[in-house]
Scaffold this active site. Sequence first.
Site, PDB file in Angstrom:
ATOM      1  N   HIS A 115       0.808  -1.226   0.000  1.00  0.00           N
ATOM      2  CA  HIS A 115       0.000   0.000   0.000  1.00  0.00           C
ATOM      3  C   HIS A 115       0.835   1.268   0.000  1.00  0.00           C
ATOM      4  O   HIS A 115       0.358   2.318  -0.424  1.00  0.00           O
ATOM      5  CB  HIS A 115      -0.948   0.001   1.203  1.00  0.00           C
ATOM      6  CG  HIS A 115      -0.251   0.140   2.527  1.00  0.00           C
ATOM      7  ND1 HIS A 115       0.244  -0.944   3.227  1.00  0.00           N
ATOM      8  CD2 HIS A 115       0.050   1.235   3.279  1.00  0.00           C
ATOM      9  CE1 HIS A 115       0.793  -0.522   4.350  1.00  0.00           C
ATOM     10  NE2 HIS A 115       0.689   0.789   4.402  1.00  0.00           N
ATOM     11  N   HIS A 179       5.220   8.744  13.016  1.00  0.00           N
ATOM     12  CA  HIS A 179       4.267   7.693  13.370  1.00  0.00           C
ATOM     13  C   HIS A 179       5.014   6.480  13.883  1.00  0.00           C
ATOM     14  O   HIS A 179       6.159   6.236  13.532  1.00  0.00           O
ATOM     15  CB  HIS A 179       3.325   7.352  12.217  1.00  0.00           C
ATOM     16  CG  HIS A 179       3.961   6.763  10.997  1.00  0.00           C
ATOM     17  ND1 HIS A 179       5.014   7.333  10.335  1.00  0.00           N
ATOM     18  CD2 HIS A 179       3.649   5.639  10.293  1.00  0.00           C
ATOM     19  CE1 HIS A 179       5.337   6.606   9.280  1.00  0.00           C
ATOM     20  NE2 HIS A 179       4.528   5.556   9.239  1.00  0.00           N
TER      21      HIS A 179
END
Length: 315
Positions: A115, A179
Amino acid sequence: MTVAAVGLSHSPLIGKNDPAPETLAAVEEAVEGARSFVRAFNPDLVVLYAPDHYNGFFYKEMPPFCLATEASAVGDFGSAAGPLSVDTEAARALARGVLDRGVDLTVSARMTVDHGFVQPLEVLFGGIDKVPVVPVFVNGVATPLGPVSRIRALGTAIGQAAAELDRRVLFLGSGGLSHDPPVPVLNGAPPRVADALIEGHPPTPEQRARGEERVIQAGRDYAAGSTRMIPINPAWDNHVLDTLESRRLADVDSWSVEWMAAEGGGSAHEVRTWIAAFASLAATGDYRMTSHFYAPIPEWIAGFAVATAAQETDR
């Protein structure tokens, strides 16, 4: 040659664990601005820098970066599966140009991507087969990680090599910013997990579904505050964006692996894709950042950003 650049965060949690409607609307407005920028630029080649999340690259051989002459997507988290529209001739020319400039580039004739590559192609172009692309994997997860200066050198060499193609080239960086998602690590992993990280055994559909559900639940826990993952760091994220906008790319050479992880979390090294893309743009001359958007989005476990940049002469 005419060039431009886009930096776009990705997250497997988009559409599965979304933020408040007003935040989602702001993201969509920024993304639509990037789409408009790309449509106006009308590239005939995209050099796509993206990471992998142990779907295509494993510890059996883990290069710091790798350029593909062919690539196919696995279809994780509901993203498209199948072959990308790789411009093999352009990919081979860029690989030769990078090697000629003294950067030790790995080349894959059958790259598997996930992805991280697919989302930006779907978001900006409507699919993985809509535009000729040269995929470039940039490791942002698997330790040990090399110095950021080598990523800048990679981007610079690809930008210089792309200048010889006489094409309209968009350099696209996918990932970041701060993140700290639940990505497995090899050091201390149980034997079964370690073997999967090394050998890359394809998961069954059931195993993939369970793994993806764990990530989705981690996003929910993160947004609720019940997690040990490192918090999103807007100050660091904006420092990254300011560095790129001010064209102080040489500053990244002093960014240590440890400092980046401490400030931005274990997967903050995905900003290496942005550094490569903007270094490629800078290799062709001065540029200006024409737009940028940023929002910390715990539901996506990401400091989420969108930025566009053009050659300074394109006023």
